[in-house]
Design an enzyme around this catalytic site. Structure first.
Site, short mmCIF file in Angstrom:
data_model
loop_
_atom_site.label_atom_id
_atom_site.label_comp_id
_atom_site.label_asym_id
_atom_site.label_seq_id
_atom_site.Cartn_x
_atom_site.Cartn_y
_atom_site.Cartn_z
N CYS A 117 1.74 -0.94 -7.97
CA CYS A 117 2.47 -1.39 -6.79
C CYS A 117 3.95 -1.07 -6.83
CB CYS A 117 2.28 -2.90 -6.61
SG CYS A 117 0.58 -3.33 -6.26
N CYS A 118 4.40 -0.37 -7.88
CA CYS A 118 5.79 0.08 -7.93
C CYS A 118 6.77 -1.07 -7.71
CB CYS A 118 6.04 1.19 -6.90
SG CYS A 118 4.96 2.61 -7.11
N GLY A 119 6.54 -2.17 -8.40
CA GLY A 119 7.44 -3.29 -8.27
C GLY A 119 7.01 -4.31 -7.25
N LYS A 120 6.05 -3.97 -6.40
CA LYS A 120 5.55 -4.92 -5.42
C LYS A 120 4.53 -5.85 -6.06
CE LYS A 120 7.66 -3.38 -1.68
NZ LYS A 120 8.53 -4.23 -0.84
#
Length: 275
Positions: A117-120
């Site tokens: 989630c790339c930081g999500k």
């Protein structure tokens, strides 16, 4: 044969409650009495003749439940995708025929999904959740007073809960009033009944709110996203994963709405007076 003193006074029927004879202990005495009990029943959903899932539910608004459940599981998006829906409620079956059943959706219902989630925070449990839970965008705002009013209206309509203490309630609202409520022993079922109503009646959700009696779990937050409602009101507590999902999915979660107090957890810009 002697009657069982603990038998139900009536056979369970397709209603949300039934009545039992009981013995209460009160003021150092045993008192014969009657009690209202929440009804529970199994419902097996068959799709094109094949068993798909068995739910345990309160046997009311069954068509709405089946419709909402199929949409929540990613098998349909519109009610027109249901070619036929036949109920055998006394036997506990719902027979569904779908138009253009997406085999991948059916196979992936219970498959675990872990995404990057790339930081999500959007770490979904299942593939179909990742497909069907979309970010909600709505201009709708509520005042704090409207939050209290809607939750009070839900509680006032929760007659079966007041009688049994064993049901969850979900309400479909505008900013100004409670439109309808649905009750079930399962909080997710109550939400699916709301979802099914919206689909079957083709009700737009952009200006709608959900008021809810139970804990806001990750499943509840995901169902709100699937329904497309941007404000979720509850008299109970949220979980950490639910709030991370709600923050990412654009859902305002307001919890602990009790006695003129509430807590806004995510997207407070939609609650006037909390900015």
């Amino acid at each position: 044969m002697q009657d069982d003193p603990h038998r139900p006074l009536e056979e369970p029927s397709l209603t949300s409650t039934t009545t039992w004879t009981v013995h209460r202990y009160k003021n150092a005495a045993i008192i014969p009495d009657e009690d209202t009990i929440a009804t529970e029943a199994p419902l097996t959903i068959k799709i094109d003749g094949e068993e798909f899932a068995t739910l345990v539910y309160t046997p009311t608004h069954t068509e709405e439940l089946v419709t909402g459940f199929l949409a929540s599981e990613g098998l349909i998006r519109f009610v027109d995708q249901i070619e036929s829906l036949a109920l055998e409620e006394e036997r506990g079956f719902a027979h569904v025929k779908l138009r253009h059943l997406h085999q991948l959706s059916q196979k992936m219902v219970s498959k675990r999904f872990i995404g990057s989630c790339c930081g999500k925070s959007r770490q979904f449990y299942f593939h179909n959740d990742a497909r069907t839970a979309k970010t909600v965008r709505t201009p709708l705002q509520l005042t704090v007073e409207q939050c209290f009013r809607l939750m009070n209206q839900l509680q006032e309509q929760s007659i079966d809960f007041q009688a049994t203490g064993g049901l969850h309630n979900a309400g479909l609202c505008t900013a100004d009033e409670l439109l309808l409520s649905r009750a079930d022993i399962g909080r997710h079922n109550a939400l699916d009944k709301i979802y099914g109503y919206l689909l079957r009646q083709r009700v737009p959700v952009r200006d709608k709110v959900i008021a809810f009696s139970g804990r806001v779990s990750s499943e509840v937050a995901l169902k709100a996203a699937k329904i497309g409602v941007g404000i979720l009101l509850s008299k109970s507590a949220p979980t950490d994963l639910a709030l991370r999902l709600a923050q990412d999915l654009g859902i305002t979660v307001v919890g602990f709405i009790r006695k003129e107090q509430l807590t806004v957890y995510t997207h407070p810009e939609r609650i006037i007076g909390c900015n």
